[in-house]
Motif scaffolding. Structure first.
Motif, short mmCIF file in Angstrom:
data_model
loop_
_atom_site.label_atom_id
_atom_site.label_comp_id
_atom_site.label_asym_id
_atom_site.label_seq_id
_atom_site.Cartn_x
_atom_site.Cartn_y
_atom_site.Cartn_z
N LEU A 159 12.73 10.61 -12.89
CA LEU A 159 11.71 11.26 -11.93
C LEU A 159 10.69 11.80 -12.74
N SER A 160 9.44 11.80 -12.10
CA SER A 160 8.21 12.08 -12.79
C SER A 160 8.57 13.62 -13.16
N ARG A 161 7.76 14.34 -13.83
CA ARG A 161 7.79 15.85 -13.94
C ARG A 161 7.29 16.67 -12.81
N ILE A 162 6.19 15.83 -12.12
CA ILE A 162 5.47 16.57 -10.77
C ILE A 162 6.80 16.59 -9.80
N GLU A 163 7.62 15.39 -9.72
CA GLU A 163 8.52 15.58 -8.60
C GLU A 163 9.79 16.31 -9.03
N LEU A 164 9.88 16.57 -10.15
CA LEU A 164 10.84 17.52 -10.64
C LEU A 164 10.36 18.92 -10.40
N ALA A 165 9.29 19.34 -10.49
CA ALA A 165 8.67 20.53 -10.34
C ALA A 165 8.92 20.93 -8.64
N LYS A 166 8.46 19.94 -7.92
CA LYS A 166 8.65 19.96 -6.49
C LYS A 166 10.32 20.30 -6.33
N LEU A 167 11.15 19.54 -6.60
CA LEU A 167 12.51 19.56 -6.41
C LEU A 167 13.25 20.78 -6.90
N LEU A 168 12.76 21.38 -7.96
CA LEU A 168 12.95 22.57 -8.60
C LEU A 168 12.37 23.88 -8.11
N ALA A 169 11.16 23.63 -7.49
CA ALA A 169 10.44 24.83 -6.90
C ALA A 169 9.84 25.53 -8.22
N VAL A 170 9.42 25.00 -9.05
CA VAL A 170 8.63 25.70 -10.25
C VAL A 170 7.45 24.83 -10.45
N SER A 171 6.59 25.55 -11.58
CA SER A 171 5.42 25.03 -11.87
C SER A 171 5.38 23.65 -12.80
N PRO A 172 4.68 22.85 -12.80
CA PRO A 172 4.84 21.80 -13.64
C PRO A 172 4.84 22.15 -15.22
N SER A 173 4.24 23.21 -15.36
CA SER A 173 4.17 23.80 -16.85
C SER A 173 5.64 24.26 -17.31
N THR A 174 6.31 24.52 -16.45
CA THR A 174 7.73 24.98 -16.53
C THR A 174 8.61 23.75 -16.79
N VAL A 175 8.44 22.79 -15.77
CA VAL A 175 8.94 21.54 -16.08
C VAL A 175 8.95 21.12 -17.64
N THR A 176 7.53 20.99 -18.18
CA THR A 176 7.38 20.56 -19.59
C THR A 176 8.04 21.34 -20.42
N ARG A 177 7.91 22.74 -20.36
CA ARG A 177 8.76 23.75 -21.26
C ARG A 177 10.22 23.47 -21.25
N THR A 178 10.85 23.20 -19.95
CA THR A 178 12.23 23.09 -19.92
C THR A 178 12.82 21.74 -20.38
N THR A 179 11.96 20.74 -20.12
CA THR A 179 12.43 19.56 -20.66
C THR A 179 12.32 19.16 -22.25
N ALA A 180 11.53 19.89 -22.78
CA ALA A 180 11.31 19.89 -24.53
C ALA A 180 12.61 19.98 -24.93
N PRO A 181 13.28 21.24 -24.90
CA PRO A 181 14.35 21.54 -25.57
C PRO A 181 15.62 20.38 -25.17
N LEU A 182 15.93 19.99 -24.00
CA LEU A 182 16.66 19.17 -23.48
C LEU A 182 16.69 17.76 -24.15
N GLU A 183 15.14 17.19 -24.27
CA GLU A 183 15.05 16.15 -25.05
C GLU A 183 15.39 16.14 -26.64
N LYS A 184 15.18 17.48 -27.14
CA LYS A 184 15.44 17.55 -28.50
C LYS A 184 16.76 17.62 -28.79
N ARG A 185 17.53 18.06 -27.62
CA ARG A 185 19.25 18.10 -27.89
C ARG A 185 19.72 16.77 -27.68
#
Lengths: 143, 143
Positions: A55-81
């Motif tokens: 999924l693109s981050r924009i698609e994720l943002a819509k599905l989760l009903a959050v802003s694109p910046s939140t998706v960026t910030r949320t995915t970063a730690p999950l990539e690290k892990r």
DNA sequence: GGATGATGTTTCCATATGGAAGTAATATGG
DNA sequence: CCATATTACTTCCATATGGAAACATCATCC
């Protein structure tokens, strides 16, 4: 018309209350399992269910009903892990698709199991199967 | 059991999605009217509907599903704007009840009208009155 | 094909939130 | 009655969030 508006307002009010209450419950339950927040778990589940597993981050943002910046910030730690990876679009370098790693697939399987258990627990008391179906169906028309 | 758990999970998922979507819509609609956030409006509405026209901050926190500190922070500006006042308990000085001023009563009447209009708008499309009633009833059992 | 506009993503900043700790007042137990 | 615990509320701090701006890439239009 008046009575219909009134019951609509009541339904909306209870939707907010029920949503907040369930968010608390699910956040606590999911956090205890693998240190995932509710939004983390929902994000992983959306990627797992996505067409093509990405999924693109924009698609994720819509599905989760959050802003694109939140998706960026949320995915970063999950990539690290090591739960999420990146994949580029073949013909458009703007896209940085979110994909699940092997570890991510295991994590989302666990999270989904916990999610389902928590959901079953919510409705374990005095709920008929048909009522749960009806609720899900009606809510589906709002989302 | 499996199918029931599955539909419970789906219902929970859609509840989160629908809740987020409606929160956006209501926040925008209410903000445009009198500069009230959704939580502001819900807070005022709860006080208006309260037994005796007053609520403690702890009771408000439970009704709004937020922390007590959030209630303190939320009520402060509403006091400054003249919508809310304070009232002490006759026999227990710990309580600082939240009450509506005259201006607050006018504001909550406006906010309730807007809230009801927004709710009616949400269900204006392809929703039968009985379905709205059913949804409200089912959600009431979750809150 | 170069300028302009649109799209996906990230960064920055201002605001909102919960939880822990602090304060004040009441209840309880000896 | 005094010490301790509990309750209501507030303050402080760390974290989460959205929106604007920045950046990179692609599409469109002349």
């Amino acid at each position: 018309m008046e009575t219909s508006s009134e019951s609509a307002a009541i339904a909306a009010l209870r939707l907010f209350q029920a949503g907040a209450r369930l968010e608390e419950k699910f956040a606590a339950g999911l956090g205890a399992v693998h240190g995932l927040s509710l939004k983390d778990a929902l994000l992983l589940m959306h990627v797992a269910d996505a067409e093509g597993g990405r999924l693109s981050r924009i698609e994720l943002a819509k599905l989760l009903a959050v802003s694109p910046s939140t998706v960026t910030r949320t995915t970063a730690p999950l990539e690290k892990r090591g739960f999420l990876g990146r994949e580029s679009h073949a013909h458009d370098a703007r896209f940085a698709y979110v994909v699940l790693t092997k570890a991510g697939q295991r994590a989302v399987a666990d999270a989904e199991a916990t999610f389902t258990r928590l959901a079953a627990d919510v409705f374990s008391d005095r709920w008929a199967a048909a009522e749960i179906e009806t609720l899900g169906s009606l809510l589906g028309r709002l989302a």
